[in-house]
Enzyme design. Structure first.
Site, mmCIF file in Angstrom:
data_model
loop_
_atom_site.group_PDB
_atom_site.id
_atom_site.type_symbol
_atom_site.label_atom_id
_atom_site.label_comp_id
_atom_site.label_asym_id
_atom_site.label_seq_id
_atom_site.Cartn_x
_atom_site.Cartn_y
_atom_site.Cartn_z
ATOM 1 N N TYR A 259 30.897 38.101 44.682
ATOM 2 C CA TYR A 259 32.096 37.291 44.414
ATOM 3 C C TYR A 259 32.571 37.496 42.978
ATOM 4 O O TYR A 259 33.771 37.652 42.725
ATOM 5 C CB TYR A 259 31.781 35.814 44.667
ATOM 6 C CG TYR A 259 32.790 34.870 44.063
ATOM 7 C CD1 TYR A 259 34.044 34.708 44.629
ATOM 8 C CD2 TYR A 259 32.473 34.138 42.907
ATOM 9 C CE1 TYR A 259 34.978 33.847 44.058
ATOM 10 C CE2 TYR A 259 33.391 33.276 42.342
ATOM 11 C CZ TYR A 259 34.645 33.136 42.917
ATOM 12 O OH TYR A 259 35.558 32.285 42.343
ATOM 13 N N LYS B 137 36.287 38.848 41.541
ATOM 14 C CA LYS B 137 37.145 38.127 40.590
ATOM 15 C C LYS B 137 37.453 38.992 39.370
ATOM 16 O O LYS B 137 38.575 38.975 38.842
ATOM 17 C CB LYS B 137 36.497 36.816 40.172
ATOM 18 C CG LYS B 137 36.308 35.813 41.295
ATOM 19 C CD LYS B 137 37.618 35.448 41.979
ATOM 20 C CE LYS B 137 38.467 34.496 41.175
ATOM 21 N NZ LYS B 137 39.660 34.031 41.921
#
Length: 372
Positions: free
Chosen positions: A155, A159
């Site tokens: 994740y 980002k």
């Protein structure tokens, strides 16, 4: 009288997005329409008609170019909060990349195609760190040297990649000859009124957060910056306004967003906020940290063995342990200097609002004596 601005807020029914929409209605300048885009739009509960602002709910997927082209047509500002957040591995890496990175690139392309001039991206502290080695940051800022090449979560990698794309697109010429200005905001440890991810997880696995006190899986001396969701939302409004009026201040820039919430162990901060509601954490580890890591690696190996047959997703992983046991504290001096940001809500107001919302959540979720 000239028409006001049109804002698009992706993920506008989510935790951060809904607060951004509320503040745009209440405090936004020269706004005529807010397009609230979400995969699961919910009825907007406030009274925007009193302010003269039209709030339009739109079901949409940021990975769908045709849908996002229609959403962006005639818009002036896009605030992109929509993302998949997954720290455990419920979602495949491919899906995370498609939504968080490719979805962001799709929106940027739509902005260029449709002459949108301002794009504010909700990034994350995790776009920078911590990394797998767990190197700490104390009172860091946007220029603090930090090797971000080995993030603890996939994740985090998505980002970072999405943020990088957003900043690269700053200064692009649109199809109509205008200039696209972009910036990224990096909040961390967001809490507040609304359904926080922590409590969603408790509900999903059938645990009662009010049955504590709960034991820590992070060392009590580990510190991180936390921020109230209303202040994070306020920073987005200021970033959009700065891109509109003084794009050289914010264009192509990333900003850490924090507030005056005391810096310390995250669970200790939550205990301070939630104790009057009946949620408490002890100030000691549930087990020695080396034992927790040993268990986490055993569970990770078990997940590997079961993967062909069953999607076993343990809540205790080496990545999560590294994430919550790495000190990562940042300041918001750059946002204050270039965006004019200062917290809209004090620490005391933030606590009060969060507690009141949690009392309502407690009554709704546990009125029958068990989770839904």
């Amino acid at each position: 009288m000239p028409a006001g601005l049109t804002y698009v807020v992706t993920g506008g029914c989510g935790f951060v997005g809904s607060h951004i929409v509320d503040l745009l209605v209440q405090r936004g300048r020269n706004i005529s329409e807010i397009r609230v885009v979400d995969t699961q739009p919910r009825t907007y509960g406030k009274s925007p008609e009193k302010t003269g602002v039209k709030v339009k709910l739109i079901r949409g997927d940021v990975t769908n170019m045709a849908q996002m082209t229609e959403v962006c047509a005639g818009a002036d500002v896009v605030i992109h909060t929509a993302a998949l957040i997954d720290v455990y591995g419920f979602v495949s890496d491919v899906t995370l990349w498609d939504v968080n990175v490719k979805g962001t690139e799709t929106l940027l392309q739509c902005c260029v195609n449709e002459d949108v001039t301002c794009f504010v991206y909700t990034s994350s502290r995790e776009a920078v760190g911590p990394k797998q080695r767990g190197d700490p940051v104390e009172d860091g800022d946007e220029s603090t040297p930090y090797d971000s090449s080995s993030p603890v979560l996939f994740y985090s990698r998505t980002k970072a990649a999405a943020e990088s794309a957003v900043l690269r697109w700053n200064g692009r010429r649109t199809n109509g000859g205008k200039t696209l200005h972009t910036c990224a905001l990096r909040p961390s440890g967001i809490y507040g009124d609304g359904e926080m991810a922590t409590f969603k997880i408790w509900r999903e696995i059938g645990l009662n957060p009010f049955a504590g006190p709960h034991r820590l899986i992070s060392h009590p001396k580990v510190k991180c910056s936390c921020a109230y969701v209303g202040n994070v939302a306020w920073a987005h409004l200021l970033a959009a306004q700065t891109l509109l009026t003084s794009p050289s201040n914010a264009g192509g820039e990333a900003f850490f967003i924090a507030d005056d919430t005391p810096v310390g162990n995250e669970m200790a901060t939550y205990s301070n906020i939630f104790a009057p509601v009946g949620i408490r954490w002890d100030d000691s580890l549930v087990l020695p940290l080396w034992v927790l890591y040993f268990i986490a690696y055993i569970l990770a190996f078990l997940r590997f063995l079961l993967k062909p047959f069953y999607n076993f997703v343990p809540r205790l992983t080496p990545a999560v342990l590294t994430l919550v046991n790495t000190t990562f504290c940042v300041n918001y001096k750059k946002a204050a200097r270039l965006l004019g940001y200062k917290p809209l809500f004090t620490w005391e107001e933030s606590k009060r609002k969060t507690r009141e919302a949690l009392m309502e959540w407690k009554a709704r979720e546990f009125s029958s004596g068990h989770t839904k």
